[in-house]
Design an enzyme around this catalytic site. Structure first.
Site, short mmCIF file in Angstrom:
data_model
loop_
_atom_site.label_atom_id
_atom_site.label_comp_id
_atom_site.label_asym_id
_atom_site.label_seq_id
_atom_site.Cartn_x
_atom_site.Cartn_y
_atom_site.Cartn_z
N GLU A 186 11.72 -5.41 5.51
CA GLU A 186 11.10 -4.09 5.98
C GLU A 186 10.00 -3.97 4.90
OE1 GLU A 186 10.12 -0.65 5.14
OE2 GLU A 186 11.89 -0.11 4.68
N CYS A 223 7.41 4.13 2.65
CA CYS A 223 6.53 3.25 3.34
C CYS A 223 6.29 3.89 4.62
CB CYS A 223 7.52 2.09 3.45
SG CYS A 223 9.39 2.05 3.77
N GLU A 260 -2.02 0.40 2.00
CA GLU A 260 -0.68 1.13 1.39
C GLU A 260 -1.11 1.66 0.04
OE1 GLU A 260 3.99 1.38 2.47
OE2 GLU A 260 2.84 -0.46 1.61
N LYS A 279 19.82 -7.68 -6.00
CA LYS A 279 18.88 -7.52 -7.14
C LYS A 279 18.20 -6.15 -6.85
CE LYS A 279 14.97 -7.82 -8.49
NZ LYS A 279 14.23 -7.04 -9.19
#
Length: 504
Positions: free
Chosen positions: A271, A305, A402, A195
Site C-alpha cells: 500500500e 496517503c 506526493e 518492523k
C-alpha cells in the site's frame, strides 16, 4: 492561526500528563531484549524536537532471531493449530486490554508522531480494538469450498495460514496501520515479525506487551525496532519469511518487491503513495465542499496517503470556493496536539517538515499563487501552516509529487470529461473524492476514476468492512474486510477420484 500552543513542553503539561515510557527493547519470542549490538537510537518528540527516549536498534542478526522464533512458533507451536474460536478468544482478550490502556497508547502516538491526543483517544485506539474484535470473529469462519468437478473427481479447497509474515509499518498511523496488518494475520493463524517505523516505535512495543498479557503464544508476534535500510531490509530479504506486507512510499515499495524476488519469491502486498483528486462540481454546496476539501488535506496534518492534495473545482463555483477556503484555512488551529482546541499538530520529524517547506518553495517558483499559509508555526517543533495554492498546473511538482503534508493544489475545470481526464493524470491510484448532488455525475465519475476507493460527498470514510488499497503505482493487495484476511491465507486444493471412476 497557531493559537497559543505551538509545541512547548510547558504548554503540553498543562493539557495532559506525559506518558511513562515503559518499553524500549526489542520483543522477540515473548521477551523484551537488547539488540545484539547493544545499539540504541533516539526517538524524537515532534512538538519540541527533543529526545523522548532511546530505543533498541535492531539489525539483521536481531531479525534472524525474531524470524527463527516466528518460524518455530508456526511450524511447531500451538497458534496455527488452535481451533479458530480459541484464537479468537485470545484476540478478544487482547482487544479488551487495548481498551483498558487507550489513554496511554494515545499519548504514546501523540508524543512520537504528533497525532491529536483527543482524536487518538476517542477514535484511533478504540478503532484498533474494534479491528482486533472484527478479525477475532472471523478466526473460526475460515473455510474452503466443495468443488463440482467436470470429471469423476471429488474436490475441495482448504484455506491455510501462509506462514511467517513480515510487516513493515509506516509512521503516520502507527496504531491503525499496525493492526490493519497484525489483526488479520493473527486470525489467519500466521506468526510474524513487525518492523515499526523508526520515527514511531513506542506504541508497537506497548502492543507487544499487551499481546503477551492476552495469551498470544511466544514467537507469534515479534517486534524489531530499527531503521529501514538495516532491519527493514533484513525482513524483506529473509529466506524464511513467507510474505511481506508493506505500507509506505512507492520508491521503497519497489525495493521491497526487488528484495522479495531476489530472495525466496515471497508473496508481497503493498500500500503505497497517492496523489488523490477531489472533484467538486457546480451543483455542490460550496460551504460543505470547502469543509471537505480542507479535511481532505489537513486531517492528520496531511500525513496520510489518501489526502485530497489535488482539488479540482468546476468553474461555476471556483471563485466562491476559493474565498471559503481562504477564510476557513485561517481559522484552522495549529499547535500542541495535546491541546483539545488544536486541529493540526506537528509534522512527524524535521526531515518531513523540511521536505514540505521545500515543496512549498517549489510551488512559488513554478508560478502557483499562494492563497494562504506556507510558513512554519512557532519557534519550536515541526509545525506548518495550512497551505493552499491556486493557479496550479497539472505539470507542476506540487501537483504531481506526493508531498505528505498540509499543502493543497487547487485547480479549475470545465466539463465532466475534463475533470475525469485530469484526475486520472497521475501515476497513483489510491483514492478519490466526488462532491455533487447529481447521481448521474457521481456514478459516471466513480466508475471512471482509476483508484482503489471512491468517496462520494464524504472523505476518509474508512471502515473495517470495506477493502482498501491501490491501483497503478499506489500498490496492490487490500487491507480491511475479508480481503484483508485472505491475503494471509493459502488456498490448497484436494482432489480424489470417485469410486469406480477411470482414475482408479
Amino acid at each position: 492561526m497557531a493559537g497559543d500552543s505551538n509545541g512547548s513542553s510547558a504548554a503540553s503539561e498543562s493539557f495532559v500528563k506525559m506518558p511513562t515510557i515503559k518499553f524500549t527493547k526489542l520483543f522477540i519470542n515473548g521477551e523484551f531484549v537488547d539488540s545484539i549490538s547493544g545499539k540504541t537510537f533516539e526517538t524524537i518528540d515532534p512538538r519540541t524536537g527533543e529526545v523522548i527516549t532511546r530505543v533498541a536498534e535492531g539489525d539483521k542478526e536481531d531479525v534472524d532471531l525474531a524470524v527463527k522464533a516466528a518460524r518455530a512458533a508456526f511450524d511447531h507451536g500451538p497458534w496455527p493449530r488452535l481451533p479458530g474460536a480459541e484464537r479468537g478468544a485470545i484476540m478478544l482478550k487482547f482487544a479488551d486490554l487495548i481498551d483498558e490502556h487507550t489513554e496511554e497508547l494515545a499519548k504514546l502516538d501523540t508524543v512520537d508522531a504528533g497525532k491529536l491526543f483527543g482524536f487518538g483517544k476517542a477514535v484511533d485506539i478504540p478503532q484498533v480494538a474494534h479491528m482486533v474484535r472484527y478479525y477475532a470473529g472471523a478466526a473460526d469462519k475460515i473455510h474452503g469450498e466443495v468443488l463440482k468437478m467436470s470429471r469423476e473427481l471429488q474436490g475441495y479447497t482448504l484455506l491455510e495460514p501462509i506462514g511467517v509474515v513480515g510487516h513493515i509499518i509506516p509512521w503516520n498511523f502507527p496504531s491503525s496501520l499496525l493492526f490493519a496488518k497484525v489483526a488479520p494475520t493473527l486470525a489467519a493463524g500466521c506468526t510474524m515479525v513487525v518492523k515499526p517505523a523508526e520515527q514511531t516505535p513506542l506504541s508497537a512495543l506497548y502492543y507487544a506487551h499487551l499481546a503477551k498479557l492476552a495469551g498470544v503464544p511466544d514467537g507469534v508476534l515479534n517486534v524489531i525496532t530499527g531503521f529501514g535500510k538495516t532491519a527493514g531490509a533484513a525482513v524483506t530479504h529473509h529466506m524464511d519469511i513467507d510474505k511481506v506486507s508493506f505500507t509506505g512510499s512507492t520508491d521503497v515499495g519497489r525495493e521491497v518487491m526487488q528484495a522479495a524476488a531476489k530472495s525466496n519469491l515471497k508473496a508481497v502486498s503493498l500500500e503505497l503513495g497517492g496523489k488523490s483528486p477531489l472533484l467538486i462540481f457546480d451543483d455542490a454546496d460550496v460551504d460543505k465542499a470547502a469543509d471537505l476539501a480542507l479535511l481532505g488535506i489537513l486531517y492528520n496534518k496531511g500525513e496520510i496517503c489518501v489526502a485530497s492534495s489535488r482539488v479540482f473545482v468546476q468553474e461555476g463555483i471556483y471563485d466562491e470556493l476559493v474565498k471559503k477556503l481562504q477564510l476557513k484555512a485561517k481559522d484552522w488551529v495549529v499547535g500542541d496536539p495535546f491541546d483539545p482546541n488544536v486541529r493540526q499538530g506537528p509534522q512527524v520529524d524535521k526531515k518531513q517538515f523540511e521536505k514540505i517547506l521545500t515543496y512549498i518553495e517549489h510551488g512559488k517558483r513554478e508560478g502557483a499563487t499562494l492563497l494562504t499559509g506556507g510558513k512554519p508555526v512557532g519557534k519550536k517543533g515541526y509545525y506548518i501552516e495550512p497551505t493552499v495554492f491556486t493557479d496550479v498546473k497539472d505539470d507542476m511538482l506540487i501537483a504531481k509529487d506526493e508531498i505528505f503534508g498540509p499543502v493543497m493544489s487547487l485547480m479549475k475545470f470545465k466539463t465532466i470529461e475534463e475533470g475525469i481526464a485530469r484526475a486520472n493524470n497521475t501515476k497513483y491510484g489510491l483514492a478519490a473524492g466526488i462532491v455533487t448532488k447529481n447521481i448521474d455525475v457521481a456514478n459516471t465519475v466513480s466508475r471512471s476514476i482509476r483508484a482503489g476507493i471512491i468517496w462520494i460527498n464524504c472523505y476518509f470514510a474508512f471502515d473495517r468492512d470495506c477493502p482498501y488499497g491501490g491501483y497503478k503505482m499506489s500498490g496492490f493487495g487490500r487491507d480491511f474486510g475479508m480481503q484483508g484476511l485472505h491475503k494471509y491465507l493459502h488456498t490448497k486444493s484436494v482432489v480424489t477420484p470417485i469410486y469406480n471412476s477411470p482414475w482408479l
